[in-house]
Design a protein around this motif. Structure first.
Motif, PDB file in Angstrom:
ATOM      1  N   ALA A  69       3.602   7.193   4.770  1.00 42.70           N
ATOM      2  CA  ALA A  69       2.229   7.424   4.305  1.00 42.70           C
ATOM      3  C   ALA A  69       1.706   8.772   4.784  1.00 42.70           C
ATOM      4  CB  ALA A  69       1.324   6.290   4.789  1.00 42.70           C
ATOM      5  N   ARG A  70       1.983   9.136   6.035  1.00 35.82           N
ATOM      6  CA  ARG A  70       1.493  10.416   6.571  1.00 35.82           C
ATOM      7  C   ARG A  70       2.171  11.615   5.930  1.00 35.82           C
ATOM      8  NH1 ARG A  70      -2.172   9.732  10.092  1.00 35.82           N
ATOM      9  NH2 ARG A  70      -2.295   7.612  10.898  1.00 35.82           N
ATOM     10  N   ALA A  71       3.428  11.460   5.560  1.00 30.74           N
ATOM     11  CA  ALA A  71       4.128  12.548   4.888  1.00 30.74           C
ATOM     12  C   ALA A  71       3.537  12.806   3.505  1.00 30.74           C
ATOM     13  CB  ALA A  71       5.615  12.224   4.767  1.00 30.74           C
ATOM     14  N   ALA A  95      -2.839   7.321   5.125  1.00 30.36           N
ATOM     15  CA  ALA A  95      -2.145   6.636   6.219  1.00 30.36           C
ATOM     16  C   ALA A  95      -3.141   6.016   7.193  1.00 30.36           C
ATOM     17  CB  ALA A  95      -1.221   7.602   6.944  1.00 30.36           C
ATOM     18  N   ASP A  96      -4.205   6.759   7.512  1.00 28.54           N
ATOM     19  CA  ASP A  96      -5.236   6.233   8.421  1.00 28.54           C
ATOM     20  C   ASP A  96      -5.894   4.995   7.824  1.00 28.54           C
ATOM     21  OD1 ASP A  96      -4.804   8.204  10.312  1.00 28.54           O
ATOM     22  OD2 ASP A  96      -6.428   9.496   9.593  1.00 28.54           O
ATOM     23  N   TRP A  97      -6.165   5.042   6.512  1.00 28.78           N
ATOM     24  CA  TRP A  97      -6.814   3.894   5.871  1.00 28.78           C
ATOM     25  C   TRP A  97      -5.892   2.681   5.874  1.00 28.78           C
ATOM     26  CZ3 TRP A  97      -5.789   0.784   1.637  1.00 28.78           C
ATOM     27  CH2 TRP A  97      -6.836  -0.087   1.279  1.00 28.78           C
ATOM     28  N   SER A 117      -4.561  -2.821   8.246  1.00 32.19           N
ATOM     29  CA  SER A 117      -3.406  -3.648   8.583  1.00 32.19           C
ATOM     30  C   SER A 117      -3.774  -4.823   9.484  1.00 32.19           C
ATOM     31  CB  SER A 117      -2.338  -2.799   9.268  1.00 32.19           C
ATOM     32  OG  SER A 117      -1.232  -3.602   9.652  1.00 32.19           O
ATOM     33  N   ARG A 118      -3.230  -5.993   9.155  1.00 38.46           N
ATOM     34  CA  ARG A 118      -3.395  -7.183   9.986  1.00 38.46           C
ATOM     35  C   ARG A 118      -2.280  -7.332  11.015  1.00 38.46           C
ATOM     36  NH1 ARG A 118      -2.927 -12.035   7.547  1.00 38.46           N
ATOM     37  NH2 ARG A 118      -1.702 -11.233   5.791  1.00 38.46           N
ATOM     38  N   VAL A 119      -1.288  -6.454  10.929  1.00 37.64           N
ATOM     39  CA  VAL A 119      -0.112  -6.602  11.774  1.00 37.64           C
ATOM     40  C   VAL A 119      -0.415  -6.485  13.265  1.00 37.64           C
ATOM     41  CG1 VAL A 119       2.159  -5.638  12.334  1.00 37.64           C
ATOM     42  CG2 VAL A 119       1.470  -5.901   9.938  1.00 37.64           C
ATOM     43  N   PRO A 120      -1.138  -5.454  13.732  1.00 37.72           N
ATOM     44  CA  PRO A 120      -1.390  -5.357  15.175  1.00 37.72           C
ATOM     45  C   PRO A 120      -2.094  -6.582  15.741  1.00 37.72           C
ATOM     46  CG  PRO A 120      -1.893  -3.268  14.108  1.00 37.72           C
ATOM     47  CD  PRO A 120      -1.669  -4.264  13.018  1.00 37.72           C
ATOM     48  N   GLY A 121      -3.095  -7.094  15.021  1.00 37.04           N
ATOM     49  CA  GLY A 121      -3.812  -8.266  15.505  1.00 37.04           C
ATOM     50  C   GLY A 121      -2.928  -9.502  15.561  1.00 37.04           C
ATOM     51  N   HIS A 162       0.831  -1.210   0.000  1.00 33.36           N
ATOM     52  CA  HIS A 162       0.000   0.000   0.000  1.00 33.36           C
ATOM     53  C   HIS A 162       0.861   1.254   0.000  1.00 33.36           C
ATOM     54  CE1 HIS A 162      -3.732  -2.099   0.336  1.00 33.36           C
ATOM     55  NE2 HIS A 162      -3.547  -2.525   1.565  1.00 33.36           N
ATOM     56  N   VAL A 163       1.876   1.273   0.855  1.00 32.95           N
ATOM     57  CA  VAL A 163       2.711   2.475   0.980  1.00 32.95           C
ATOM     58  C   VAL A 163       3.546   2.679  -0.278  1.00 32.95           C
ATOM     59  CG1 VAL A 163       4.514   3.622   2.324  1.00 32.95           C
ATOM     60  CG2 VAL A 163       2.758   2.276   3.490  1.00 32.95           C
ATOM     61  N   GLU A 164       4.046   1.598  -0.850  1.00 30.43           N
ATOM     62  CA  GLU A 164       4.855   1.717  -2.070  1.00 30.43           C
ATOM     63  C   GLU A 164       4.033   2.281  -3.226  1.00 30.43           C
ATOM     64  OE1 GLU A 164       7.531  -0.986  -5.156  1.00 30.43           O
ATOM     65  OE2 GLU A 164       6.754  -1.891  -3.317  1.00 30.43           O
TER      66      GLU A 164
END
Length: 236
Positions: A205-207, A213-215, A220-224, A56-58
């Motif tokens: 993403a925020r920059a 960035a919020d989306w 993201s599945r990472v925190p879970g 997504h970020v790329e």
């Protein structure tokens, strides 16, 4: 946490994927008090979840850069405008050669060569190159120029800092794409590493666009998955 389709033993994973590869997980499992098979599964899922976020970020990054560079030169195939951006030095035409190779592969696939296809096939390494100091007076200047859209969410507009964040993302993607592990023998060090990598993706993403960035963060599945990190042995 186990494989959903069937139970497997450590011996089987060693047979399939090599004892040398699995030794890394055996060592970490012993150090962190969990089962090596559980850890291997968790590491794979977490790595792929990070790759989703990186994707997504790329794409956000390349679209942000492409739009501004196209506006600066007035045409979508900005990557051919060496006279304006000075991509190629007198010693090397590496960027031009990489574009030529991308176009060759597109034609070989029987598809028409379009700016969209060329840009989509550019490697993350190419985007890092475009952010390098040698192109600071051409590419970076065009990126931060308000006339081209500018960088309203990155007020300092310091090239070296932005480049370092993108390089960190590139290094993580390369690591994960080569099936390297994200788990470590020390849980504190592992948590710090993952915190830093996750924060780095969010910073980029925020920059570019805070709403994007919020989306990305919301998807993201990472925190879970990090909450499911094996800590205690499930062996009887």
């Amino acid at each position: 946490m186990r494989l959903e389709s069937q139970s497997v033993s450590l011996n089987e994973l060693q047979h399939w994927f090599s004892t040398e590869r699995m030794d890394t997980y055996v060592r970490s499992a012993k150090a962190t008090g969990c089962d090596a098979v559980d850890l291997y599964v968790w590491n794979g899922r977490t790595s792929k979840a990070l790759l989703e976020d990186i994707a997504h970020v790329e794409v956000l990054l390349r679209n942000f850069m492409s739009v501004r560079l196209a506006k600066a030169c007035g045409h979508d195939d900005w990557y051919k405008d060496d006279a304006r951006f000075r991509f190629n030095s007198s010693r090397t035409r590496r960027f031009e050669n990489s574009v030529d190779e991308i176009e060759r592969q597109i034609r070989h696939a029987g598809k028409p060569v379009t700016p969209g296809r060329v840009i989509a096939d550019m490697s993350l390494g190419s985007w890092c190159f475009l952010l390098s100091s040698r192109l600071g007076q051409t590419v970076w200047k065009a990126l931060r120029d308000p006339a081209n859209g500018g960088m309203p969410n990155y007020p300092s507009r310091k090239r070296a800092i932005f480049e370092s964040h993108v390089k960190t993302m590139r290094d993580l993607r390369n690591r994960l794409s080569h099936q390297e592990h994200v788990m470590l023998d020390n849980l504190d060090a592992e948590n710090q590493y993952l915190d830093e990598q996750y924060a780095n993706l969010d910073w980029i993403a925020r920059a570019i666009d805070p709403k994007a960035a919020d989306w990305i963060r919301s998807q993201s599945r990472v925190p879970g998955l990090r909450k499911l990190r094996p800590h205690h042995s499930t062996l009887n």
